[in-house]
Design an enzyme around this catalytic site. Sequence first.
Site, short mmCIF file in Angstrom:
data_model
loop_
_atom_site.label_atom_id
_atom_site.label_comp_id
_atom_site.label_asym_id
_atom_site.label_seq_id
_atom_site.Cartn_x
_atom_site.Cartn_y
_atom_site.Cartn_z
N GLY B 305 0.79 -1.27 0.18
CA GLY B 305 -0.16 -0.18 -0.26
C GLY B 305 0.81 1.37 -0.10
N GLU B 306 0.24 2.33 0.74
CA GLU B 306 1.06 3.64 0.58
C GLU B 306 1.02 4.29 -0.59
OE1 GLU B 306 4.84 3.30 2.33
OE2 GLU B 306 4.27 2.18 4.26
N GLY B 307 0.95 3.73 -1.76
CA GLY B 307 0.82 4.17 -3.28
C GLY B 307 2.40 3.56 -3.89
#
Lengths: 338, 338
Positions: B305-307
């Site tokens: 996640g997080e980008g």
Amino acid sequence: PHGAAVDAARDRQDRMTKPQGALGVLEDVSVQLAGLAGECPPPLPEPAAVAVFAADHGVHAQGVTPWPQEVTAQMVANFLAGGAVVNAFAAQVGAEVAVVDVGVAAELPTVPGLLPRKVRPGTADLTQGQAMTRAEAVAAVEIGIEVARDLVAAGNRCLITGDMGIANTTASAALIAAFTGVDPAVVTGRGTGIDDAMHAHKVEIVRTALERHRPDPADPVAVLAAVGGLEHAALAGFLLAASALRVPVILDGVIAGAAALVAAALHPDASVAWLAGHRSAEPGHAVALDALGLRPLVALDLRLGEGTGALLALPLVQSAARALAEVATFDSAGVTEK
Amino acid sequence: PHGAAVDAARDRQDRMTKPQGALGVLEDVSVQLAGLAGECPPPLPEPAAVAVFAADHGVHAQGVTPWPQEVTAQMVANFLAGGAVVNAFAAQVGAEVAVVDVGVAAELPTVPGLLPRKVRPGTADLTQGQAMTRAEAVAAVEIGIEVARDLVAAGNRCLITGDMGIANTTASAALIAAFTGVDPAVVTGRGTGIDDAMHAHKVEIVRTALERHRPDPADPVAVLAAVGGLEHAALAGFLLAASALRVPVILDGVIAGAAALVAAALHPDASVAWLAGHRSAEPGHAVALDALGLRPLVALDLRLGEGTGALLALPLVQSAARALAEVATFDSAGVTEK
């Protein structure tokens, strides 16, 4: 120090502020880079340079491609003018482009950016005889070694393979079949795009060449001389030199895969420095990658060569290295572990 | 102008100095960007910014993850200190990082780089009632719209989705099951890494929530309010705004995929601006991408996640656009066609 650096990289990946294993394949890439450099974190793989080895193929006379042979020289001019896809991709990811004439059939003008290292003006037709002599194959391997050494001496910390040569997927298929034992019908693809009839003919050409030469994979230089290309030989040297210099090298498509089989046969530990940039649409490439034990980083059905697929992987390799170097640990960031 | 730009891009790809189709999926990406911009070549998708929407989840109380809830706030602090993987990847590919508190449970200090847009301090437990009210869901959607609009107003020409929220893969699985009709056992994954027993429990939690709420996919805001997260709502708004502004947006993993199902249900044409940055290891992500008709550009088993996965795809998207803009044609370069 290499084993210790591998252990240190695995340990750091497990302490970084992320779930263990959450970076997937990029964790393995970072560990490979640490082991290669013998230190953790390893140096960032930048700056990077792609070496485009250009050469022609005598088998072109057998009608294995609809493209005229002069396109090899025309595309070399396009690379030097900055107009090819390899130039656009290299500009986007910040890589230098070096073009090496290791065997283009045409005489090329002396211009900045082109390394004149022609061993011979294209190989001979592998259906009629050896593609080149053993001495010519060795000379081309040595050119690849020198190009890698010079690019590293100039400060590059990541090398990228590139290639140009009309008909070179035919020679690649022959090399892959010779080293893996997989049938020519499986490893011979459509290259730049050919119809069913030409594809069937191309398969027969590869089969005929292998039956004529019966190349012995235990003598990799003999295989190169019999059915390889001058750019395959140079790329084999380039890949061996990267490993000896302990600098990572990102492999492009099926031409690089075929050359890597030669290099791996010459030195079984050479693959320590190799990363498969992508998997091309050419069927022989997947066979070569399997035999080499390499997992491609990108798989978007590219089938262009020039180094384009490997250039797309460069930011992924750099990101893997940067994360290992820069991401905080649970302790340092004050993040609670599960 | 959009249809004409699409045609112009396809035509230019066929005249560029490479075999037709040789850039594979990246040709389609370039055509999509041209159609989105309504011009060929389209503007290069840079500079780029990743918006990391952070929020907490009441379902955390049901024991769906071994990580404590305070890790959400701790990771927000880590993002702001530059110590997370999203920071390292963004630095490597040249993207800005914006962090948005759309619903973190803890009170966060006012610091530069953090947008304070808390709708509520985490959702309620979806097994006990609605995760949030309809008004709260709408407020979070509007925050996502505003963030996208502000990033584009600041000059960004490519947006990237990011997310942080302990337990958010549980809400993602519920959203994906609600919109696709696929069984919770298929779309519920191991998130940051959980054992068999906790995974079975997590599947039952998702199943229980869907049976309790029976959310109607024809009312996407109701689905969000029943089983979604505040970051999902904000991401749905972010994705809708990118499409309205005709700026490309690269989607990260399963959280973005779940939010995209919401956005697509709100506006069926919204996906014109969307590119799937990667396919994560989370099984629900592949289900969401299939339902959305998006092909991921990278697939390296990331599950962070997080980008992070979307950032890896940024250079690929930029390279596709740059090739369309800069590569010479056969005519202009004097290269012979087959």
